[in-house]
Design an enzyme around this catalytic site. Sequence first.
Site, PDB file in Angstrom:
ATOM      1  N   ARG A 137      -2.805  -0.513   5.446  1.00  0.00           N
ATOM      2  CA  ARG A 137      -3.726  -1.671   4.589  1.00  0.00           C
ATOM      3  C   ARG A 137      -3.004  -3.369   4.380  1.00  0.00           C
ATOM      4  O   ARG A 137      -3.539  -4.111   4.789  1.00  0.00           O
ATOM      5  CB  ARG A 137      -4.438  -1.346   3.487  1.00  0.00           C
ATOM      6  CG  ARG A 137      -5.740   0.186   3.131  1.00  0.00           C
ATOM      7  CD  ARG A 137      -5.936   0.696   1.825  1.00  0.00           C
ATOM      8  NE  ARG A 137      -4.273   1.164   1.523  1.00  0.00           N
ATOM      9  CZ  ARG A 137      -4.382   2.495   1.243  1.00  0.00           C
ATOM     10  NH1 ARG A 137      -5.418   1.926  -0.139  1.00  0.00           N
ATOM     11  NH2 ARG A 137      -3.478   2.996   0.495  1.00  0.00           N
ATOM     12  N   CYS A 184       0.879  -1.568   0.148  1.00  0.00           N
ATOM     13  CA  CYS A 184      -0.259   0.508  -0.377  1.00  0.00           C
ATOM     14  C   CYS A 184       0.412   0.978   0.138  1.00  0.00           C
ATOM     15  O   CYS A 184       2.410   1.432  -0.135  1.00  0.00           O
ATOM     16  CB  CYS A 184      -1.322   0.451   1.138  1.00  0.00           C
ATOM     17  SG  CYS A 184       0.018  -0.065   2.996  1.00  0.00           S
ATOM     18  N   ASP A 235      -8.205   3.530   1.475  1.00  0.00           N
ATOM     19  CA  ASP A 235      -7.312   4.564   2.208  1.00  0.00           C
ATOM     20  C   ASP A 235      -8.455   4.338   3.806  1.00  0.00           C
ATOM     21  O   ASP A 235      -8.949   5.884   3.664  1.00  0.00           O
ATOM     22  CB  ASP A 235      -7.004   5.056   1.918  1.00  0.00           C
ATOM     23  CG  ASP A 235      -4.921   5.266   2.565  1.00  0.00           C
ATOM     24  OD1 ASP A 235      -5.322   5.163   3.651  1.00  0.00           O
ATOM     25  OD2 ASP A 235      -4.638   6.354   2.257  1.00  0.00           O
TER      26      ASP A 235
HETATM   27  P1  4NP Z   1      -1.875   2.788   3.901  1.00  0.00           P
HETATM   28  O1  4NP Z   1      -2.985   4.151   4.687  1.00  0.00           O
HETATM   29  O2  4NP Z   1      -0.969   2.856   2.814  1.00  0.00           O
HETATM   30  O3  4NP Z   1      -2.999   1.873   4.518  1.00  0.00           O
HETATM   31  O4  4NP Z   1      -0.693   2.015   5.540  1.00  0.00           O
HETATM   32  C1  4NP Z   1      -2.070   5.259   4.889  1.00  0.00           C
HETATM   33  C2  4NP Z   1      -0.801   5.538   5.672  1.00  0.00           C
HETATM   34  C3  4NP Z   1      -0.171   6.360   5.781  1.00  0.00           C
HETATM   35  C4  4NP Z   1       0.435   7.890   5.188  1.00  0.00           C
HETATM   36  C5  4NP Z   1      -1.485   7.579   4.075  1.00  0.00           C
HETATM   37  C6  4NP Z   1      -2.014   6.071   4.046  1.00  0.00           C
HETATM   38  N1  4NP Z   1       0.340   9.323   4.949  1.00  0.00           N
HETATM   39  O5  4NP Z   1       0.039  10.185   4.704  1.00  0.00           O
HETATM   40  O6  4NP Z   1       1.353   8.692   6.367  1.00  0.00           O
END
Ligand code: 4NP
Length: 151
Positions: free
Chosen positions: A9, A3, A119
Amino acid sequence: MVCLGNICRSPLAAGILQYKADNADLGWVVESSGTSRYHIGDPPHRMSQKVALSHGIDISNQRGSQFAKEDMLTFDLIYAMDRDNYADIKRMSGELWNEEKTDLILNELYPGEDREVPDPWYGNEKDFREVFDMLDKACDALIFRLTGKEG
Ligand code: 4NP
């Protein structure tokens, strides 16, 4: 399982698939990473940990890492959570890109539809639970397609 941040995720996806693969004695090694460097070394989001644990899956030992192009060689299958992740994996893999082994995880559940795992970073517990349920079903479908076993 890949991800963006590798804290919401993909740690859930990897935890779920590893749990099911272990239960079915498949001998699979499942890992996760992010396309960004935002959360290298961080544990999974507390809500991902909470939701996983409520289903008996402990993901607390996972730590954030960034996708590396060599992963394209190391792993048999690479799953992106959304279309941005997929495009980033392709770009980051350079000459090692292998379209055959890369897909969106929800294509295991809805073949060819290119649906995305949303997300949950700005969301609440309900959003994380919805993500868990999608990934749970997708991992069952993946295991059934590859092994004929129920996940
Ligand atoms: P992930 O969610 O891609 O599902 O782990 C996110 C976690 C952190 C960030 C964006 C999406 N961030 O911008 O820090």
